[in-house]
Write a protein that holds these residues in place. Sequence first.
Motif, PDB file in Angstrom:
ATOM      1  N   ILE A 131      76.269  55.784  28.458  1.00  0.00           N
ATOM      2  CA  ILE A 131      75.572  56.839  29.192  1.00  0.00           C
ATOM      3  C   ILE A 131      76.331  57.099  30.479  1.00  0.00           C
ATOM      4  CG2 ILE A 131      73.475  57.516  30.430  1.00  0.00           C
ATOM      5  CD1 ILE A 131      71.853  55.883  28.467  1.00  0.00           C
ATOM      6  N   ASP A 147      70.157  56.408  24.639  1.00  0.00           N
ATOM      7  CA  ASP A 147      71.234  56.755  23.716  1.00  0.00           C
ATOM      8  C   ASP A 147      71.044  56.117  22.343  1.00  0.00           C
ATOM      9  OD1 ASP A 147      71.873  54.099  24.110  1.00  0.00           O
ATOM     10  OD2 ASP A 147      73.854  54.455  24.952  1.00  0.00           O
ATOM     11  N   LYS A 184      70.097  60.469  22.205  1.00  0.00           N
ATOM     12  CA  LYS A 184      71.470  60.193  21.814  1.00  0.00           C
ATOM     13  C   LYS A 184      72.244  61.468  21.495  1.00  0.00           C
ATOM     14  CE  LYS A 184      70.640  59.297  16.868  1.00  0.00           C
ATOM     15  NZ  LYS A 184      71.681  60.118  16.246  1.00  0.00           N
TER      16      LYS A 184
END
Length: 244
Positions: A131, A147, A184
């Motif tokens: 991230i 994510d 994500k």
Amino acid sequence: MLGLGIKRKLKIFVKVNWIKTLYFNFKMFPFNIAKKLPVFFYGSVKFSNLSGEVIIDAPVRLGMFGFGQQFEVFTRSKKTSEINLSGILKIKGNVHIGKDCFLYIAKEAYCEFGHMTCLGYNVKILCTDKIILGKWARVAYESQISDSNFHDTYNTLTKERYSKSGSIVIGNYNWVANRSTIMKSTVTPDYCIIASNSLLSKDYSKLGNYILIGGVPAKLIKEHVSRDWEGEKATLEKNLIIRI
């Protein structure tokens, strides 16, 4: 702290959680960095795991990373702040994290905060892969960035298995409004505004800079729009940055 007025010095001194501040700095950094106390903790915070690594890719300054800071209209804390750090956290300048935030970085995962990254009240970061938040990326209260789906899924006809994780990149000068969810494989361009209560889960960078996106799922709402970053910079830097 010579650059601060006397009253502000005293206010900061009283609100800093010195036990957690000293413990974190001298555990996570070599002595020559730790003695400068680059990370300040304010109020209650739980360290559930500190086996990872913190890298400062910027000039090291006193209190440049503030966790649990009071800078919003919310003044009360639920005392739910928590850090679970098994992977790598890179700090690329001054970072401001509000009350009751949760930061999880899994083993072998990588999380990067650009200069003047800001997380508001009760924001959650769950990083299992990668991230990245660009400089001046500001995430408003009760938003979450994850994510990973954290569970395996597959196509029941073809048996194809889907990836449960995918890196997230939030561009420079992004404003993520309150209660948004970023999942994500999300990528946003520079100078992007994300409307309240939005859900992001794909690459929006081809939409170009200076855009407003929002909705569930998020889509383009308006072009040629921007937060007044230049107009706010002086105020934000004055109120948020602790100067030596």
